[in-house]
Design a protein around this motif. Sequence first.
Motif, short mmCIF file in Angstrom:
data_model
loop_
_atom_site.label_atom_id
_atom_site.label_comp_id
_atom_site.label_asym_id
_atom_site.label_seq_id
_atom_site.Cartn_x
_atom_site.Cartn_y
_atom_site.Cartn_z
N ILE A 5 42.51 31.23 -12.58
CA ILE A 5 42.09 30.48 -13.78
C ILE A 5 43.23 29.55 -14.20
O ILE A 5 44.39 29.78 -13.81
N THR A 26 51.18 35.23 -12.57
CA THR A 26 51.71 36.45 -13.18
C THR A 26 51.05 37.72 -12.63
O THR A 26 51.58 38.81 -12.76
N PHE A 27 49.88 37.58 -12.05
CA PHE A 27 49.05 38.69 -11.59
C PHE A 27 48.74 39.66 -12.73
O PHE A 27 48.58 40.87 -12.53
N LYS A 72 44.95 35.23 -26.84
CA LYS A 72 44.97 36.33 -25.87
C LYS A 72 45.27 37.65 -26.57
O LYS A 72 44.62 38.67 -26.35
N SER A 118 45.84 28.15 -11.71
CA SER A 118 45.54 28.83 -10.45
C SER A 118 44.11 28.57 -9.99
O SER A 118 43.62 29.23 -9.08
N THR A 151 46.77 38.08 -15.55
CA THR A 151 45.77 37.37 -16.35
C THR A 151 44.45 38.12 -16.32
O THR A 151 43.89 38.39 -15.25
#
Length: 545
Positions: free
Chosen positions: A150, A204-205, A509, A153, A207
């Motif tokens: 997203i 970041t892996f 977030k 990415s 999200t």
Amino acid sequence: MSAYKTALEALRRHRQEHNAFDLKAAFANDPERFARHSLTIGDLILDYSKCAVTGETMKLLASMAEAAGVEERREAMFSGERINVTEGRAVLHTALRGGAGDKVLLDGHDVMPAVESVLRAMSAFAEGVRSGAIRGATGKPFTDVVNIGIGGSDLGPVMATLALAPYHDGPRSHFVSNVDGAHISDSLKGLDPERTLFIVASKTFTTIETMTNAGTARRWIAERLDEAAVGAHFAAVSTALDKVADFGIGADRTFGFWDWVGGRYSLWSAIGLPIIMAIGPENFRSFLAGAKAMDEHFREAPLLHNMPVLLGLIGFWHRAVCGYSSRAVIPYDQRLARLPAYLQQLDMESNGKRVTLDGAPVSTPTGPLVWGEPGTNGQHAFFQLLHQGTDVIPVEFILAANGHEPELKHHHDLLIANCLAQSEALMKGRTLEEAKAQLVAKGMAEADAVALAPHRVFPGNRPSLTIIYGKLDPFALGRLIALYEHRVFVEAALFRINAFDQWGVELGKELATGLLPVIEGKKDASGLDASTAGLAAHVARLRQV
Ligand code: F6P
């Protein structure tokens, strides 16, 4: 007064003194106006002569750039200084398009060997998938690649894959970004799990959208094949290699990048894996070469002969001095349909800021609202407002001189005529007298013509700029994207803000994390404001039905 303030005041005064500036008259009085206010690099032209600027305006804008230290900041970026001060990071996406022979130092270490090594690894993997040498768990070659990511990415690969469709000779590409289950559900419909490869792309892996979609994709494979098949159907792109390993994706299918690549500047890195899968490594290198050509031009050309600088100066003029709050980007190139969405993140996540680098409130408005749709479609939707609405919205037209369909040349002739006609119409407009005369010439009675004419008046004198290139090939696309990246950089330097952080996305977030238990029915709404609590309660009632 600081040099910055002096330069800004001079620009504001200049604007006041010339607020009666008329584009039509400027062209009539100066046959050299186009030559004076356009810049050509090879097949690429930027024409800003239809913006309300004079030689004097450009000189004052150049002084503004000098006062804001644009050139010094540019050098600081290219040379690996940690210009992203709020995150303590360097900004070196330009290194990703460097050649193997280049040297780019970060804290004394050359980053280029690592860049080249990842590019080689992702090229080899892509070639393996494209040729059928790398297959799914049941031995079938991959026909479909689904990228899960997203923001940065997703938007770059989506935009570039569509833009380069004529070069697409690999597996079919799909992109899943939204956490709305509709997105993955619709995307997987009709796909064969035995022939589907997923790329989980996240800097970041962590999200939540991406990790939720990745989990769903994982189950889709495990349930239709088996748990042991998962490894063969996933690859990952991330800077967080440990988190990728925890997810269960093998190191040989994990392609890394670095914290000095911002998400919205990452399509040149391993985030470009779906692009390589689609168009192959050679075309991808040509895409990088286009960006590198623009980097070199940006780094070397003097301010007023420098395309990204000119684009940035015009952007600053429109936003900070003329006060226009939005700009439309209209590609007359259907395959650039996702460019406006891509530029929204590039520009608005970079320059939608309200404090300067040192935390003080900014002294001008900052990044504008960026939006657009391809022409000619936009003409039949929102151009009415651009021509006759009450706000002035500068337009950026982007046009390819040639299409990829020589047999449809008559389509392309129409496309070009429409693009040029729109900028001409915005500039020239139509007076009341002209509108009336036209109606009378068509046989309308004088009284009726007088009544109708005001509706047919175009104020004109509305600014637009035009970018034209030969053909949308990988090189041209890379060069165009780098042009816009550097333009955003120049505007940020002029606004004196940090273009490379994005704290503004955090609050939503955080609040979503807090709200999730309420939505799940695990927690009551106490402590929430009445509106949010009321909406959550309404949703809960509707979900019980
Ligand atoms: O929207 C915020 C953001 O951090 C973007 O800057 C980034 O491109 C996107 O989320 C995705 O982040 P990641 O690649 O870490 O999943």
